[in-house]
Write a protein that holds these residues in place. Structure first.
Motif, PDB file in Angstrom:
ATOM      1  N   ASP A  59       0.792  -1.233   0.000  1.00  0.00           N
ATOM      2  CA  ASP A  59       0.000   0.000   0.000  1.00  0.00           C
ATOM      3  C   ASP A  59       0.825   1.283   0.000  1.00  0.00           C
ATOM      4  O   ASP A  59       0.403   2.289   0.559  1.00  0.00           O
ATOM      5  N   THR A  60       2.000   1.250  -0.604  1.00  0.00           N
ATOM      6  CA  THR A  60       2.803   2.467  -0.732  1.00  0.00           C
ATOM      7  C   THR A  60       3.249   2.607  -2.178  1.00  0.00           C
ATOM      8  O   THR A  60       3.143   1.671  -2.960  1.00  0.00           O
ATOM      9  N   VAL A  61       3.783   3.768  -2.491  1.00  0.00           N
ATOM     10  CA  VAL A  61       4.366   3.932  -3.817  1.00  0.00           C
ATOM     11  C   VAL A  61       5.649   3.108  -3.870  1.00  0.00           C
ATOM     12  O   VAL A  61       6.253   2.843  -2.832  1.00  0.00           O
ATOM     13  N   PRO A  62       6.073   2.676  -5.052  1.00  0.00           N
ATOM     14  CA  PRO A  62       7.320   1.903  -5.140  1.00  0.00           C
ATOM     15  C   PRO A  62       8.478   2.658  -4.509  1.00  0.00           C
ATOM     16  O   PRO A  62       8.642   3.861  -4.721  1.00  0.00           O
ATOM     17  N   SER A  63       9.263   1.947  -3.728  1.00  0.00           N
ATOM     18  CA  SER A  63      10.349   2.605  -3.005  1.00  0.00           C
ATOM     19  C   SER A  63      11.680   2.504  -3.729  1.00  0.00           C
ATOM     20  O   SER A  63      12.567   3.312  -3.497  1.00  0.00           O
ATOM     21  N   HIS A  64      11.822   1.516  -4.611  1.00  0.00           N
ATOM     22  CA  HIS A  64      13.080   1.322  -5.324  1.00  0.00           C
ATOM     23  C   HIS A  64      12.786   0.910  -6.763  1.00  0.00           C
ATOM     24  O   HIS A  64      11.859   0.156  -7.010  1.00  0.00           O
ATOM     25  N   GLU A  65      13.613   1.383  -7.684  1.00  0.00           N
ATOM     26  CA  GLU A  65      13.467   1.022  -9.091  1.00  0.00           C
ATOM     27  C   GLU A  65      14.793   0.447  -9.591  1.00  0.00           C
ATOM     28  O   GLU A  65      15.858   0.976  -9.275  1.00  0.00           O
ATOM     29  N   PHE A  66      14.713  -0.640 -10.345  1.00  0.00           N
ATOM     30  CA  PHE A  66      15.901  -1.333 -10.820  1.00  0.00           C
ATOM     31  C   PHE A  66      15.781  -1.636 -12.311  1.00  0.00           C
ATOM     32  O   PHE A  66      14.689  -1.855 -12.816  1.00  0.00           O
ATOM     33  N   ASP A  67      16.928  -1.680 -12.985  1.00  0.00           N
ATOM     34  CA  ASP A  67      16.951  -2.002 -14.407  1.00  0.00           C
ATOM     35  C   ASP A  67      16.775  -3.501 -14.661  1.00  0.00           C
ATOM     36  O   ASP A  67      16.290  -3.896 -15.710  1.00  0.00           O
ATOM     37  N   LYS A  68      17.182  -4.309 -13.696  1.00  0.00           N
ATOM     38  CA  LYS A  68      17.132  -5.762 -13.878  1.00  0.00           C
ATOM     39  C   LYS A  68      16.302  -6.424 -12.788  1.00  0.00           C
ATOM     40  O   LYS A  68      16.336  -6.011 -11.627  1.00  0.00           O
ATOM     41  N   MET A  69      15.603  -7.466 -13.174  1.00  0.00           N
ATOM     42  CA  MET A  69      14.758  -8.202 -12.231  1.00  0.00           C
ATOM     43  C   MET A  69      15.587  -8.783 -11.091  1.00  0.00           C
ATOM     44  O   MET A  69      15.174  -8.714  -9.930  1.00  0.00           O
ATOM     45  N   ASP A  70      16.751  -9.342 -11.394  1.00  0.00           N
ATOM     46  CA  ASP A  70      17.593  -9.951 -10.356  1.00  0.00           C
ATOM     47  C   ASP A  70      18.006  -8.940  -9.292  1.00  0.00           C
ATOM     48  O   ASP A  70      18.054  -9.266  -8.107  1.00  0.00           O
ATOM     49  N   GLU A  71      18.295  -7.722  -9.714  1.00  0.00           N
ATOM     50  CA  GLU A  71      18.667  -6.672  -8.758  1.00  0.00           C
ATOM     51  C   GLU A  71      17.492  -6.351  -7.838  1.00  0.00           C
ATOM     52  O   GLU A  71      17.666  -6.159  -6.630  1.00  0.00           O
ATOM     53  N   ALA A  72      16.294  -6.278  -8.407  1.00  0.00           N
ATOM     54  CA  ALA A  72      15.101  -5.995  -7.606  1.00  0.00           C
ATOM     55  C   ALA A  72      14.822  -7.124  -6.624  1.00  0.00           C
ATOM     56  O   ALA A  72      14.474  -6.875  -5.462  1.00  0.00           O
ATOM     57  N   ILE A  73      14.988  -8.359  -7.064  1.00  0.00           N
ATOM     58  CA  ILE A  73      14.759  -9.507  -6.181  1.00  0.00           C
ATOM     59  C   ILE A  73      15.747  -9.491  -5.025  1.00  0.00           C
ATOM     60  O   ILE A  73      15.368  -9.699  -3.868  1.00  0.00           O
ATOM     61  N   ASN A  74      17.015  -9.228  -5.301  1.00  0.00           N
ATOM     62  CA  ASN A  74      18.013  -9.169  -4.229  1.00  0.00           C
ATOM     63  C   ASN A  74      17.696  -8.063  -3.228  1.00  0.00           C
ATOM     64  O   ASN A  74      17.818  -8.260  -2.024  1.00  0.00           O
ATOM     65  N   ALA A  75      17.269  -6.914  -3.720  1.00  0.00           N
ATOM     66  CA  ALA A  75      16.902  -5.818  -2.821  1.00  0.00           C
ATOM     67  C   ALA A  75      15.695  -6.196  -1.967  1.00  0.00           C
ATOM     68  O   ALA A  75      15.660  -5.906  -0.764  1.00  0.00           O
ATOM     69  N   ALA A  76      14.711  -6.855  -2.566  1.00  0.00           N
ATOM     70  CA  ALA A  76      13.522  -7.264  -1.815  1.00  0.00           C
ATOM     71  C   ALA A  76      13.875  -8.306  -0.762  1.00  0.00           C
ATOM     72  O   ALA A  76      13.344  -8.280   0.356  1.00  0.00           O
ATOM     73  N   LYS A  77      14.777  -9.228  -1.088  1.00  0.00           N
ATOM     74  CA  LYS A  77      15.217 -10.221  -0.103  1.00  0.00           C
ATOM     75  C   LYS A  77      15.925  -9.552   1.065  1.00  0.00           C
ATOM     76  O   LYS A  77      15.721  -9.938   2.214  1.00  0.00           O
ATOM     77  N   ASN A  78      16.741  -8.542   0.780  1.00  0.00           N
ATOM     78  CA  ASN A  78      17.394  -7.794   1.856  1.00  0.00           C
ATOM     79  C   ASN A  78      16.367  -7.102   2.744  1.00  0.00           C
ATOM     80  O   ASN A  78      16.492  -7.111   3.980  1.00  0.00           O
ATOM     81  N   LEU A  79      15.343  -6.507   2.129  1.00  0.00           N
ATOM     82  CA  LEU A  79      14.278  -5.879   2.907  1.00  0.00           C
ATOM     83  C   LEU A  79      13.549  -6.920   3.754  1.00  0.00           C
ATOM     84  O   LEU A  79      13.177  -6.653   4.899  1.00  0.00           O
ATOM     85  N   GLY A  80      13.350  -8.101   3.193  1.00  0.00           N
ATOM     86  CA  GLY A  80      12.707  -9.178   3.936  1.00  0.00           C
ATOM     87  C   GLY A  80      13.501  -9.568   5.162  1.00  0.00           C
ATOM     88  O   GLY A  80      12.944  -9.756   6.244  1.00  0.00           O
TER      89      GLY A  80
END
Length: 66
Positions: A21-42
């Motif tokens: 329920d928030t605006v996107p907090s991070h934007e990435f050029d590659k899916m793998d980079e976004a997944i790694n960032a989300a795992k770190n947030l997790g």
């Protein structure tokens, strides 16, 4: 439980990591980079879930961090 999502933009040329329920907090050029960032947030925000969507906006993976 808090949720984070990894989703593509409408053209699937960039990927967003978003907390529920928030605006996107991070934007990435590659899916793998976004997944790694989300795992770190997790890891940092236990307990939570990370939901990963593919370029067709279909859920492909659900990770739980306890």
């Amino acid at each position: 439980m808090k949720e984070f999502t990894v989703r593509p933009n409408k053209d699937a040329d960039t990927w967003f990591v978003k907390a529920e329920d928030t605006v996107p907090s991070h934007e990435f050029d590659k899916m793998d980079e976004a997944i790694n960032a989300a795992k770190n947030l997790g890891e940092e925000n236990k307990p939570c879930k990370v939901l990963i969507y593919d370029h067709h906006n279909e859920l492909t993976e659900e990770l739980t961090f306890d």
